[in-house]
Write an enzyme that holds these catalytic residues in place. Structure first.
Site, PDB file in Angstrom:
ATOM      1  N   GLY A  13      63.734 -15.350   4.504  1.00 13.95           N
ATOM      2  CA  GLY A  13      62.915 -16.263   5.299  1.00 13.95           C
ATOM      3  C   GLY A  13      61.972 -15.525   6.231  1.00 13.95           C
ATOM      4  N   ASP A  14      61.058 -16.285   6.823  1.00 14.97           N
ATOM      5  CA  ASP A  14      60.087 -15.739   7.777  1.00 14.97           C
ATOM      6  C   ASP A  14      59.195 -14.674   7.148  1.00 14.97           C
ATOM      7  OD1 ASP A  14      61.420 -17.284   9.773  1.00 14.97           O
ATOM      8  OD2 ASP A  14      62.941 -15.708   9.879  1.00 14.97           O
ATOM      9  N   LYS A  17      55.224 -17.313   4.733  1.00 16.12           N
ATOM     10  CA  LYS A  17      54.821 -18.298   3.715  1.00 16.12           C
ATOM     11  C   LYS A  17      53.726 -19.211   4.248  1.00 16.12           C
ATOM     12  CE  LYS A  17      59.122 -19.757   3.391  1.00 16.12           C
ATOM     13  NZ  LYS A  17      59.849 -18.680   4.086  1.00 16.12           N
ATOM     14  N   ALA A  40      62.921 -24.860   9.564  1.00 16.32           N
ATOM     15  CA  ALA A  40      61.817 -23.974   9.183  1.00 16.32           C
ATOM     16  C   ALA A  40      60.793 -23.915  10.307  1.00 16.32           C
ATOM     17  CB  ALA A  40      61.149 -24.511   7.924  1.00 16.32           C
ATOM     18  N   GLY A  41      60.071 -22.829  10.351  1.00 14.75           N
ATOM     19  CA  GLY A  41      58.990 -22.731  11.327  1.00 14.75           C
ATOM     20  C   GLY A  41      57.877 -21.948  10.687  1.00 14.75           C
ATOM     21  N   HIS A  42      56.800 -22.613  10.372  1.00 15.84           N
ATOM     22  CA  HIS A  42      55.680 -21.926   9.741  1.00 15.84           C
ATOM     23  C   HIS A  42      54.576 -21.708  10.767  1.00 15.84           C
ATOM     24  CE1 HIS A  42      56.868 -23.131   5.383  1.00 15.84           C
ATOM     25  NE2 HIS A  42      57.675 -22.273   5.935  1.00 15.84           N
ATOM     26  N   GLN A 222      62.647 -21.642   4.252  1.00 14.24           N
ATOM     27  CA  GLN A 222      63.688 -20.611   4.203  1.00 14.24           C
ATOM     28  C   GLN A 222      63.401 -19.695   3.001  1.00 14.24           C
ATOM     29  OE1 GLN A 222      65.124 -24.098   4.584  1.00 14.24           O
ATOM     30  NE2 GLN A 222      64.499 -23.706   6.658  1.00 14.24           N
ATOM     31  N   GLY A 300      63.221 -18.837  18.548  1.00 17.43           N
ATOM     32  CA  GLY A 300      62.867 -17.734  19.438  1.00 17.43           C
ATOM     33  C   GLY A 300      63.840 -16.564  19.361  1.00 17.43           C
ATOM     34  N   PRO A 302      65.595 -13.119  18.389  1.00 15.24           N
ATOM     35  CA  PRO A 302      65.061 -11.875  17.808  1.00 15.24           C
ATOM     36  C   PRO A 302      65.567 -11.719  16.381  1.00 15.24           C
ATOM     37  CG  PRO A 302      66.629 -11.387  19.584  1.00 15.24           C
ATOM     38  CD  PRO A 302      66.495 -12.873  19.525  1.00 15.24           C
ATOM     39  N   ARG A 303      64.682 -11.297  15.482  1.00 18.37           N
ATOM     40  CA  ARG A 303      65.102 -11.128  14.086  1.00 18.37           C
ATOM     41  C   ARG A 303      65.637  -9.720  13.868  1.00 18.37           C
ATOM     42  NH1 ARG A 303      59.505 -13.691  12.295  1.00 18.37           N
ATOM     43  NH2 ARG A 303      60.006 -15.877  12.669  1.00 18.37           N
ATOM     44  N   LYS A 329      52.509  -8.664   6.046  1.00 21.19           N
ATOM     45  CA  LYS A 329      52.760  -7.820   7.220  1.00 21.19           C
ATOM     46  C   LYS A 329      52.743  -6.314   6.907  1.00 21.19           C
ATOM     47  CE  LYS A 329      54.829 -10.846  10.491  1.00 21.19           C
ATOM     48  NZ  LYS A 329      55.906 -11.078  11.421  1.00 21.19           N
ATOM     49  N   ASP A 331      50.491  -4.336   7.675  1.00 22.00           N
ATOM     50  CA  ASP A 331      49.932  -3.671   8.851  1.00 22.00           C
ATOM     51  C   ASP A 331      50.998  -3.303   9.890  1.00 22.00           C
ATOM     52  OD1 ASP A 331      49.856  -6.640   8.916  1.00 22.00           O
ATOM     53  OD2 ASP A 331      49.401  -6.301  11.031  1.00 22.00           O
ATOM     54  N   GLY A 413      47.270  -8.975   8.121  1.00 18.64           N
ATOM     55  CA  GLY A 413      47.117  -9.498   9.477  1.00 18.64           C
ATOM     56  C   GLY A 413      47.434 -10.975   9.455  1.00 18.64           C
TER      57      GLY A 413
HETATM   58  P1  IMP Z   1      70.538 -23.791   9.220  1.00 22.38           P
HETATM   59  O1  IMP Z   1      69.516 -23.913   8.152  1.00 22.38           O
HETATM   60  O2  IMP Z   1      70.065 -24.204  10.578  1.00 22.38           O
HETATM   61  O3  IMP Z   1      71.836 -24.470   8.842  1.00 22.38           O
HETATM   62  O4  IMP Z   1      70.911 -22.232   9.368  1.00 22.38           O
HETATM   63  C1  IMP Z   1      71.559 -21.519   8.321  1.00 22.38           C
HETATM   64  C2  IMP Z   1      71.026 -20.097   8.218  1.00 22.38           C
HETATM   65  O5  IMP Z   1      69.678 -20.136   7.755  1.00 22.38           O
HETATM   66  C3  IMP Z   1      70.985 -19.336   9.544  1.00 22.38           C
HETATM   67  O6  IMP Z   1      71.217 -17.981   9.288  1.00 22.38           O
HETATM   68  C4  IMP Z   1      69.545 -19.523  10.016  1.00 22.38           C
HETATM   69  O7  IMP Z   1      69.142 -18.504  10.882  1.00 22.38           O
HETATM   70  C5  IMP Z   1      68.831 -19.454   8.684  1.00 22.38           C
HETATM   71  N1  IMP Z   1      67.533 -20.146   8.698  1.00 22.38           N
HETATM   72  C6  IMP Z   1      67.303 -21.471   8.686  1.00 22.38           C
HETATM   73  N2  IMP Z   1      65.987 -21.721   8.692  1.00 22.38           N
HETATM   74  C7  IMP Z   1      65.381 -20.523   8.693  1.00 22.38           C
HETATM   75  C8  IMP Z   1      64.019 -20.129   8.659  1.00 22.38           C
HETATM   76  O8  IMP Z   1      63.088 -20.933   8.600  1.00 22.38           O
HETATM   77  N3  IMP Z   1      63.789 -18.796   8.667  1.00 22.38           N
HETATM   78  C9  IMP Z   1      64.781 -17.883   8.666  1.00 22.38           C
HETATM   79  N4  IMP Z   1      66.066 -18.200   8.691  1.00 22.38           N
HETATM   80  C10 IMP Z   1      66.367 -19.518   8.697  1.00 22.38           C
END
Ligand code: IMP
Length: 436
Positions: A13-14, A17, A40-42, A222, A300, A302-303, A329, A331, A413
């Site tokens: 994920g992340d 996309k 998700a967070g796009h 994801q 928010g 940290p990854r 990414k 760069d 970028g």
């Molecule tokens: P859930 O989807 O909230 O149940 O989380 C399950 C797992 O998926 C956890 O490890 C979250 O950090 C990961 N996860 C859920 N959505 C995302 C995303 O959009 N990006 C990255 N990891 C995600």
């Protein structure tokens, strides 16, 4: 013939996309999300302005493009309305352009509480979920007690019975507080009314569009390694993020998918718990996190950061039948003296080249690296492959060889314009064949 493609995450994920979907959108008439929820967070940057979308496909930023939320998505109506309102404030009107599947299941107000509780009960074995109620909503769906959008718009008595039963099940699990079913029911009715203009038979809409030769992009959330079936179970999300989810999550047949584009970062990140074989610690991890701004778009957090893992991407290529990669990414690696690619694992002195299902093996896996020289000349903003530092070109070529899939797109970028689309690649062919 029209070319419909799926764009999905090839790692954890992340991968970026959102940007890839956003830059390809002008070539499509429809963008359809097939799974996940507002976990998700796009993040998309347009002319320096940051947009973070959680539920609505990022195609919404392009006037005239229809955006679909499929039945495979779980919808928290409050989160959806918040996003629609924010888009409205930024001058983006979704009416007539946002369609929501009548069969999509709802995240109910107490699903978030259940998510938090279930994590607390797992203690040391917690998943590190986004606490958005995603898992509990899918549990209710599979348990055949979920509430769908269509249920809000029909027989009110049947809905009342469902809500009453669901709320009493909740009350049996969470004993500290008692929830009254009536306000939940009233709220759901109000939600249904607000969503009514968007509610559609998405499968029918898509099949008509495809028959008319309009192009559809299927947008994943994801990623493959977080897929409920093919990911690092149980440290996964609760839906099929890999390509199989397109068919079940939108009601489209496999032959409607003409190409699959995997999005992979030039390194690896993961948020939440679970194994990450190439994970780095210390200065190098901090360096990647800071220059890549590796903080969760939704939470928010940290990854965790590590080197590119070709075992993971090879596995993703197999599961999804990837036609090409969008490598993002690049760069972020600018200026590093050397870069590494994980080409295999050593587990208990055995060489492993395929991604193991057994988490104990994965946790014990020692990455086997190839080290390549880094590059000094910045790749940031470069739009032509041949203009990249030769070392960066070599890194990409080697990464393609060991991953078994070509990089059709290289992102240099966060802005739409900071992108290389390679000539003669699968993506160049798809776009050449465009007939929106
Ligand atoms: P859930 O989807 O909230 O149940 O989380 C399950 C797992 O998926 C956890 O490890 C979250 O950090 C990961 N996860 C859920 N959505 C995302 C995303 O959009 N990006 C990255 N990891 C995600």
């Amino acid at each position: 013939m029209s070319t419909n493609i799926a764009v999905l995450g090839a790692q954890w994920g992340d991968e970026g996309k959102g940007k890839i979907v956003d830059m390809l959108t002008p070539h499509f008439s429809t963008v359809a999300r097939y799974q996940g929820g507002h976990n998700a967070g796009h993040t998309v940057y347009v002319h320096g302005k940051k947009f973070v979308l959680h539920l609505v496909p990022s195609g919404i930023l392009h006037p005239g493009v229809t955006c679909i939320i499929g039945n495979g998505v779980v919808i928290d109506p409050q989160a959806l309305f918040k996003e629609v309102d924010e888009l409205g404030r930024m001058g983006i009107d979704v009416d007539g352009r946002l369609l929501v599947s009548e069969k999509a299941h709802l995240i109910l107000p107490y699903h978030r509480e259940l998510d938090v509780l279930s994590e607390a009960r797992r203690g040391e074995r917690k998943i590190g979920t986004t606490s958005r109620g995603i898992g509990p909503a899918y549990e209710d769906k599979i348990g055949r007690r979920g509430i769908r959008i269509v249920d809000l718009l029909g027989d009110r008595e049947a809905l009342a019975t469902e809500v009453r039963e669901n709320v009493s099940a909740r009350n049996r699990i969470i004993k500290e507080t008692t929830l009254d079913w009536r306000p939940v029911y009233d709220q759901l009715l109000a939600y249904g009314e607000r969503m009514r203009p968007w509610v559609t038979d998405v499968s029918l809409y898509l099949s008509q569009n495809v028959a008319e030769g309009k192009r559809v992009m299927f947008e994943g959330a994801q990623a493959t390694l977080l897929d409920i079936d093919h990911g690092t179970y149980p440290f996964v999300t609760s839906s099929n993020a890999s390509v199989g989810g397109v068919c079940t999550g939108l009601g489209v047949p496999p032959r409607a998918i003409h190409g699959v584009l995997g999005v992979a970062k030039a390194y690896t990140t993961r948020v939440g718990e679970g194994p990450l074989p190439t994970e780095l610690t210390g200065e190098l991890a901090d360096r990647l996190r800071e220059s890549g701004q590796e903080y969760g778009a939704s939470t928010g957090r940290p990854r965790r950061c590590g080197w590119y893992d070709a075992v993971v991407v090879r596995y993703s290529a197999r599961i999804n039948g990837l036609d090409a990669l969008a490598l993002t990414k690049l760069d972020v690696l600018d200026g590093l003296p050397e870069v590494k690619i994980c080409v295999g694992y050593k587990v208990e002195s055995e060489q492993v080249s395929e991604f193991p299902a057994d988490l104990r093996l994965l946790t014990a896996a020692e990455p086997q690296y190839e080290t390549l020289p880094g590059w000094v000349k910045p790749t940031k903003g470069v739009t032509d492959f041949n203009a990249l530092a030769v070392e960066a070109q070599r890194y990409i070529r080697r990464l393609e060889e060991v991953s078994g899939v070509d990089c059709a797109i290289v992102s240099t970028g966060s802005d739409r314009s900071e992108t290389i689309v390679r000539k003669e690649s699968a993506v160049a062919r798809w776009l050449a064949d465009s007939r929106v």
